[in-house]
Scaffold this motif. Structure first.
Motif, PDB file in Angstrom:
ATOM      1  N   ILE A   1       0.863  -1.184   0.000  1.00 56.71           N
ATOM      2  CA  ILE A   1       0.000   0.000   0.000  1.00 56.71           C
ATOM      3  C   ILE A   1       0.895   1.228   0.000  1.00 56.71           C
ATOM      4  CG2 ILE A   1      -1.782   1.250   1.273  1.00 56.71           C
ATOM      5  CD1 ILE A   1      -2.260  -1.665   2.630  1.00 56.71           C
ATOM      6  N   ASN A   2       0.709   2.105  -0.968  1.00 62.64           N
ATOM      7  CA  ASN A   2       1.604   3.243  -1.160  1.00 62.64           C
ATOM      8  C   ASN A   2       0.934   4.546  -0.734  1.00 62.64           C
ATOM      9  OD1 ASN A   2       3.909   1.843  -2.533  1.00 62.64           O
ATOM     10  ND2 ASN A   2       2.271   1.320  -3.968  1.00 62.64           N
ATOM     11  N   ILE A   3       1.547   5.192   0.256  1.00 62.35           N
ATOM     12  CA  ILE A   3       0.977   6.409   0.840  1.00 62.35           C
ATOM     13  C   ILE A   3       2.034   7.509   0.850  1.00 62.35           C
ATOM     14  CG2 ILE A   3      -0.003   7.434   2.935  1.00 62.35           C
ATOM     15  CD1 ILE A   3      -1.079   4.657   3.636  1.00 62.35           C
ATOM     16  N   ALA A   4       1.636   8.714   0.474  1.00 58.16           N
ATOM     17  CA  ALA A   4       2.538   9.869   0.516  1.00 58.16           C
ATOM     18  C   ALA A   4       2.087  10.828   1.613  1.00 58.16           C
ATOM     19  CB  ALA A   4       2.571  10.579  -0.836  1.00 58.16           C
ATOM     20  N   LEU A   5       3.033  11.270   2.443  1.00 62.79           N
ATOM     21  CA  LEU A   5       2.756  12.133   3.583  1.00 62.79           C
ATOM     22  C   LEU A   5       3.337  13.519   3.365  1.00 62.79           C
ATOM     23  CD1 LEU A   5       3.769   9.663   6.453  1.00 62.79           C
ATOM     24  CD2 LEU A   5       1.460  10.092   5.563  1.00 62.79           C
ATOM     25  N   SER A   6       2.574  14.536   3.752  1.00 64.49           N
ATOM     26  CA  SER A   6       3.064  15.909   3.684  1.00 64.49           C
ATOM     27  C   SER A   6       3.846  16.254   4.942  1.00 64.49           C
ATOM     28  CB  SER A   6       1.898  16.892   3.537  1.00 64.49           C
ATOM     29  OG  SER A   6       1.324  16.777   2.267  1.00 64.49           O
ATOM     30  N   GLY A   7       4.722  17.256   4.795  1.00 64.89           N
ATOM     31  CA  GLY A   7       5.482  17.746   5.931  1.00 64.89           C
ATOM     32  C   GLY A   7       4.688  18.775   6.715  1.00 64.89           C
TER      33      GLY A   7
ATOM     34  N   LYS B   1       3.065  -3.875   5.408  1.00 69.79           N
ATOM     35  CA  LYS B   1       2.387  -3.797   4.108  1.00 69.79           C
ATOM     36  C   LYS B   1       2.435  -2.396   3.495  1.00 69.79           C
ATOM     37  CE  LYS B   1      -1.270  -5.761   2.777  1.00 69.79           C
ATOM     38  NZ  LYS B   1      -2.658  -6.241   2.530  1.00 69.79           N
ATOM     39  N   PHE B   2       2.901  -1.408   4.283  1.00 61.86           N
ATOM     40  CA  PHE B   2       2.815  -0.021   3.843  1.00 61.86           C
ATOM     41  C   PHE B   2       4.165   0.534   3.387  1.00 61.86           C
ATOM     42  CE2 PHE B   2      -0.731  -0.732   6.646  1.00 61.86           C
ATOM     43  CZ  PHE B   2      -1.783  -0.061   6.055  1.00 61.86           C
ATOM     44  N   ASN B   3       4.148   1.183   2.237  1.00 58.14           N
ATOM     45  CA  ASN B   3       5.272   2.015   1.788  1.00 58.14           C
ATOM     46  C   ASN B   3       4.894   3.471   2.013  1.00 58.14           C
ATOM     47  OD1 ASN B   3       6.818  -0.124   0.780  1.00 58.14           O
ATOM     48  ND2 ASN B   3       5.935   0.035  -1.268  1.00 58.14           N
ATOM     49  N   PHE B   4       5.756   4.218   2.697  1.00 60.84           N
ATOM     50  CA  PHE B   4       5.490   5.636   2.916  1.00 60.84           C
ATOM     51  C   PHE B   4       6.487   6.494   2.136  1.00 60.84           C
ATOM     52  CE2 PHE B   4       3.346   3.897   6.656  1.00 60.84           C
ATOM     53  CZ  PHE B   4       2.144   4.593   6.603  1.00 60.84           C
ATOM     54  N   PHE B   5       5.939   7.466   1.432  1.00 61.00           N
ATOM     55  CA  PHE B   5       6.710   8.418   0.642  1.00 61.00           C
ATOM     56  C   PHE B   5       6.471   9.818   1.196  1.00 61.00           C
ATOM     57  CE2 PHE B   5       5.851   4.745  -1.876  1.00 61.00           C
ATOM     58  CZ  PHE B   5       6.927   4.579  -2.723  1.00 61.00           C
ATOM     59  N   MET B   6       7.279  10.762   0.748  1.00 59.58           N
ATOM     60  CA  MET B   6       7.089  12.153   1.132  1.00 59.58           C
ATOM     61  C   MET B   6       6.436  12.926  -0.019  1.00 59.58           C
ATOM     62  SD  MET B   6       8.137  12.238   4.210  1.00 59.58           S
ATOM     63  CE  MET B   6       7.907  14.011   4.395  1.00 59.58           C
ATOM     64  N   VAL B   7       5.515  13.818   0.333  1.00 64.64           N
ATOM     65  CA  VAL B   7       4.879  14.701  -0.645  1.00 64.64           C
ATOM     66  C   VAL B   7       5.791  15.875  -0.973  1.00 64.64           C
ATOM     67  CG1 VAL B   7       2.979  16.346  -0.984  1.00 64.64           C
ATOM     68  CG2 VAL B   7       2.521  14.089  -0.019  1.00 64.64           C
ATOM     69  N   ASP B   8       6.467  16.408   0.055  1.00 66.53           N
ATOM     70  CA  ASP B   8       7.331  17.574  -0.158  1.00 66.53           C
ATOM     71  C   ASP B   8       8.444  17.602   0.882  1.00 66.53           C
ATOM     72  OD1 ASP B   8       5.504  18.177   1.918  1.00 66.53           O
ATOM     73  OD2 ASP B   8       5.719  20.330   1.572  1.00 66.53           O
TER      74      ASP B   8
ATOM     75  N   LEU C   1      -3.124   6.559  -1.318  1.00 68.57           N
ATOM     76  CA  LEU C   1      -3.592   7.669  -0.497  1.00 68.57           C
ATOM     77  C   LEU C   1      -2.498   8.730  -0.424  1.00 68.57           C
ATOM     78  CD1 LEU C   1      -5.572   8.927   1.622  1.00 68.57           C
ATOM     79  CD2 LEU C   1      -4.348   7.591   3.361  1.00 68.57           C
ATOM     80  N   ILE C   2      -2.899   9.988  -0.559  1.00 74.21           N
ATOM     81  CA  ILE C   2      -1.981  11.101  -0.328  1.00 74.21           C
ATOM     82  C   ILE C   2      -2.570  11.963   0.774  1.00 74.21           C
ATOM     83  CG2 ILE C   2      -0.982  13.217  -1.265  1.00 74.21           C
ATOM     84  CD1 ILE C   2      -0.585  11.854  -3.899  1.00 74.21           C
ATOM     85  N   LEU C   3      -1.750  12.230   1.780  1.00 76.13           N
ATOM     86  CA  LEU C   3      -2.149  13.072   2.894  1.00 76.13           C
ATOM     87  C   LEU C   3      -1.565  14.460   2.684  1.00 76.13           C
ATOM     88  CD1 LEU C   3      -3.712  12.633   5.590  1.00 76.13           C
ATOM     89  CD2 LEU C   3      -1.479  12.406   6.697  1.00 76.13           C
ATOM     90  N   LEU C   4      -2.437  15.452   2.546  1.00 70.37           N
ATOM     91  CA  LEU C   4      -2.012  16.821   2.281  1.00 70.37           C
ATOM     92  C   LEU C   4      -2.325  17.727   3.465  1.00 70.37           C
ATOM     93  CD1 LEU C   4      -3.276  17.346  -1.393  1.00 70.37           C
ATOM     94  CD2 LEU C   4      -0.930  16.826  -0.659  1.00 70.37           C
ATOM     95  N   GLY C   5      -1.694  18.883   3.476  1.00 74.48           N
ATOM     96  CA  GLY C   5      -2.044  19.966   4.377  1.00 74.48           C
ATOM     97  C   GLY C   5      -2.354  21.191   3.540  1.00 74.48           C
ATOM     98  N   MET C   6      -2.556  22.312   4.190  1.00 72.17           N
ATOM     99  CA  MET C   6      -2.809  23.562   3.471  1.00 72.17           C
ATOM    100  C   MET C   6      -2.257  24.720   4.298  1.00 72.17           C
ATOM    101  SD  MET C   6      -6.410  25.209   2.134  1.00 72.17           S
ATOM    102  CE  MET C   6      -7.031  25.543   3.796  1.00 72.17           C
TER     103      MET C   6
END
Length: 232
Positions: free
Chosen positions: A39-45, A65-72, A137-142
């Motif tokens: 499962i590929n998920i990207a996390l924001s800082g 089962k999870f791969n975590f990537f960085m959004v930025d 899934l991509i987890l974003l902030g604003m």
């Protein structure tokens, strides 16, 4: 244009960090059930996700089962106090068994790091018919200026249509940032945006009631069909 009604989930009187961590836990459980492979998920800082991830790491999941990537990412070494990857590692990665990937590698240039990160994404995340990777899934902030990822107002990365990852010059901050691009973010199966604070609520209201704004996140909410807001 996305005609779906926005989905808002609010912690109301409940502690936001507890609420958000429970929400994400249920989401990760669902992904665990429906995905046979990784499962590929990207996390924001930023600071908003850190206490949420701190709680999330205590939940019982098959984290392998999870791969975590960085959004930025900031243009600093992983060991720097302002490194997104470094801070998320301390709060989250070091407490779980998941595979995690940094946008920056110590000992090589930032441009070489970006090329390596883009290759890692190509090798790890399924590529859609449009040629862009599709995260589960991509987890974003604003930000208070309506930026998301490191897609800031009036910066060149807003125009990128080919690359997965770019180095984005941000004159208003007198710096550069590394960021996933719109095509990658918009290709994600699901997006969750974490927001806290009164200014963010004002921006959300403006996003849905006015077209006379210059918020980078507006392209995502206008286009993506599976976006959820998680607010305090």
């Amino acid at each position: 244009m996305n005609n779906r009604q926005p989905e808002f989930y609010s912690s109301k009187s409940i502690d936001f960090n507890e609420y958000a961590s429970d929400f994400l836990f249920e989401k990760l459980q669902q992904l665990e059930l429906i995905n046979l492979g990784k499962i590929n998920i990207a996390l924001s800082g930023g600071t908003t996700p850190l206490p949420i991830l701190e709680i999330l790491k205590t939940k019982k999941l098959n984290w392998s089962k999870f791969n975590f990537f960085m959004v930025d990412e900031r243009v600093v070494s992983i060991d720097d106090d302002s490194s997104n990857f470094g801070n998320i590692s301390k709060s989250f990665f070091e407490g779980i068994t998941s595979t995690r990937f940094s946008m920056v590698q110590n000992g090589i240039s930032f441009s070489e790091s970006i090329a390596m990160y883009q290759q890692i994404i190509s090798n790890s995340v399924p590529i859609g018919q449009n040629g862009f990777p599709q995260f589960d899934l991509i987890l974003l902030g604003m930000g208070d200026d309506g930026h998301t990822a490191s897609l800031f107002p009036s910066t060149l990365a807003l125009l990128e249509q080919k690359e997965f990852v770019v180095l984005n010059k941000v004159p208003q901050l007198s710096t550069e940032r590394i960021t996933l691009t719109y095509p990658v973010i918009l290709n994600s199966k699901e997006i969750i945006v974490l927001v806290k604070g009164e200014r963010k609520k004002e921006i959300i209201e403006e996003l849905y009631t006015s077209e006379s704004h210059n918020f980078p996140i507006s392209k995502i909410i206008q286009t993506h069909e599976n976006l959820k807001w998680l607010t305090d």
